[in-house]
Enzyme design. Structure first.
Site, short mmCIF file in Angstrom:
data_model
loop_
_atom_site.label_atom_id
_atom_site.label_comp_id
_atom_site.label_asym_id
_atom_site.label_seq_id
_atom_site.Cartn_x
_atom_site.Cartn_y
_atom_site.Cartn_z
N LEU A 20 0.85 -1.19 0.00
CA LEU A 20 0.00 0.00 0.00
C LEU A 20 0.88 1.23 0.00
CD1 LEU A 20 -2.60 -1.06 2.75
CD2 LEU A 20 -2.50 -1.72 0.33
N THR A 27 8.42 2.27 -3.55
CA THR A 27 9.11 1.96 -4.80
C THR A 27 10.33 1.08 -4.56
OG1 THR A 27 8.36 4.03 -5.82
CG2 THR A 27 10.30 2.98 -6.78
N LYS A 115 5.19 5.52 11.77
CA LYS A 115 5.47 5.85 13.16
C LYS A 115 4.32 6.59 13.84
CE LYS A 115 8.83 8.30 11.44
NZ LYS A 115 8.31 8.64 10.10
N GLU A 139 9.36 -2.32 12.50
CA GLU A 139 10.77 -1.92 12.68
C GLU A 139 11.08 -0.59 12.00
OE1 GLU A 139 13.97 -1.69 14.25
OE2 GLU A 139 13.60 -3.85 14.32
N GLU A 200 11.38 18.18 4.51
CA GLU A 200 10.20 18.25 3.65
C GLU A 200 9.87 19.71 3.34
OE1 GLU A 200 8.71 15.65 2.46
OE2 GLU A 200 9.53 14.04 3.71
N LYS A 215 8.38 8.45 17.76
CA LYS A 215 9.35 7.38 17.95
C LYS A 215 9.63 7.15 19.43
CE LYS A 215 11.39 8.55 13.50
NZ LYS A 215 12.50 9.23 12.79
N GLY A 317 15.39 7.78 4.84
CA GLY A 317 15.67 7.57 3.42
C GLY A 317 15.01 6.32 2.88
#
Length: 442
Positions: A20, A27, A115, A139, A200, A215, A317
């Site tokens: 999803l 990708t 998260k 994870e 961003e 986190k 990343g």
């Protein structure tokens, strides 16, 4: 055993996977699933078969992807009978929560990198996974490929965790590192982080500490066997950190980092409590965390038997996050082929979450005061009256001889008492301005 026998495909049943989301992480997940299919088959004991990919824009060009796999109806894909595992890399909270709960309730294991969702709704997700007897892996939700979640759920499951702290957001670490190493302002460092793709277009979640707080909630829940939600985490970002703060810290041998700090403390009633917080923190420049540069993450875990452990690596990343997602996928797929379940959440300890005002901490207070006889003694008396002892006091003369810069470092005290002290200083006629207040650790 012959070479031919060692390369024979395992005879396990195929595992159907739905992905999803197909942004940067999705990708990479799809690419690696296809390119390393044989390796995954041997690691799992049966082949992984990609059943479909849910995307928001069917018209977007996706080179190398079979368009027959694409759908904009994620819920229908989740509910297909030939899907055994759902990988969610969409992001956000409400819509992914609906999809993940649908998958879990339908008996499908879930791997997510989300998260914010896990920090906000871990109870509901864990309950659904337990009721259906399936796996919920996440994870990649904390520090990408750094294996801290698996370490807390499995490797240290037989130990007692006392403290978890570290750098868990690459964007803010890049900004603070640039300010420290080049003397850049916050605004210039943020602009460079944006140009390089570390920040961003809207960096709010990172620079205000929200990403790190999610986190921290996950780490505290796992480490202390107590449900800690996002709203339980005290959160303060880096937007008020100035070049002057960085310079003042450097002069006294400290470095400023945005830290997530999760620990057990003892309340006034003698009972253990849990605290989780995110804020800019002064740490000694000799501490290993001080040398963590650019967008890297590092997490310390203090355990009763294992002692102090440090986990370091690229915490963000597409590639690192995809690595963590695929590691979880291998675990979930193995369980589908061979039976069994991964360790789930354990909240048996059910410790109280401490009020942040009761948390012991230390302050570095930078202020501008009237340069007259008796001011320093008066300020020291005010601290003493609050029961707060001073570790160091440093005074610097200013160009205007009527003012002096005073930098005070306290010993440990209750957060509420230190806050009250700052408010009292701000109201004092002899204090022209409290320029900054930063907490210390280590």
């Amino acid at each position: 055993m012959t070479a031919q026998e060692t390369t024979t495909q395992p005879a396990g049943k195929p595992v159907g996977v739905a992905v999803l989301g197909m942004g940067t992480v999705g990708t990479e997940v799809v690419r690696l699933l296809r390119e390393n299919a044989d390796d995954f088959t041997h690691r799992i004991g049966g082949p992984v078969e990609l059943r479909g990919i849910a995307v928001s824009d069917l018209g977007k060009d996706r080179p190398g992807i079979d368009r027959a796999l694409l759908t904009d109806d994620a819920l229908s894909l989740v509910n297909r009978d030939d899907v055994d595992i759902v990988v969610e890399v969409i992001g956000g909270i409400d819509y992914p929560r609906e999809l993940i709960l649908a998958a879990l309730n339908a008996g499908k294991s879930v791997v997510t990198a989300n998260k914010a969702l896990v920090a906000a709704h871990a109870d509901a997700l864990s309950e659904a996974a337990d009721n259906a007897g399936v796996d919920l892996y996440f994870e990649a939700a904390v520090a990408a490929a750094i294996p801290v979640v698996g370490m807390l759920r499995r490797s240290l499951a037989g130990d007692r965790i006392e403290r978890i702290f570290g750098i868990v957001n690459g964007t803010t670490n890049f900004i603070l590192d640039a300010m420290t190493s080049t003397g850049a302002t916050y605004e210039d460092a943020l602009a460079e982080a944006t140009r390089l793709g570390y920040a961003e277009a809207d960096p709010t979640a990172d620079v205000e500490g929200h990403d790190a707080a999610s986190k921290a909630a996950i780490l505290a829940s796992l480490g202390f066997h107590t449900r800690v939600n996002f709203d339980d985490v005290y959160c303060e970002g880096i937007t008020r950190i100035t070049a002057e703060d960085i310079d003042a810290a450097t002069k006294v041998g400290y470095t400023i980092k945005l830290l997530a700090i999760c620990e057990k403390i003892t309340g006034d009633d003698g009972e253990e409590q849990v605290t989780a917080r995110v804020h800019p923190t002064l740490i000694p420049s000799s501490h290993p965390l001080a040398s963590v540069s650019k967008s890297y993450n590092a997490i310390y875990v203090d355990a009763e038997a294992a002692g102090s452990l440090m986990f370091y690596g690229n915490g963000a990343g597409g590639d690192p996050t995809a690595s963590a997602v695929l590691g979880d996928l291998v675990g979930a797929a193995r369980n589908k082929v061979h039976g069994g379940r991964a360790p789930g959440d354990s909240t048996y300890a059910n410790l109280a979450v401490a009020d942040f005002g009761d948390v012991p901490t230390r302050y570095h207070i930078d202020m501008l005061v009237n340069d007259r006889t008796g001011v320093l003694a008066d300020i020291a008396t005010r601290f003493s009256a609050k029961g707060i002892s001073l570790r160091t006091v440093r005074q610097e003369e200013q160009e205007r001889h009527s003012h002096a810069r005073l930098i005070v470092v306290t010993h440990q005290a209750r957060e509420a008492d230190l806050r009250d002290m700052v408010a009292e200083l701000e109201a004092s006629e002899d204090v022209q301005k409290v320029s900054s207040v930063i907490r210390l650790d280590g």
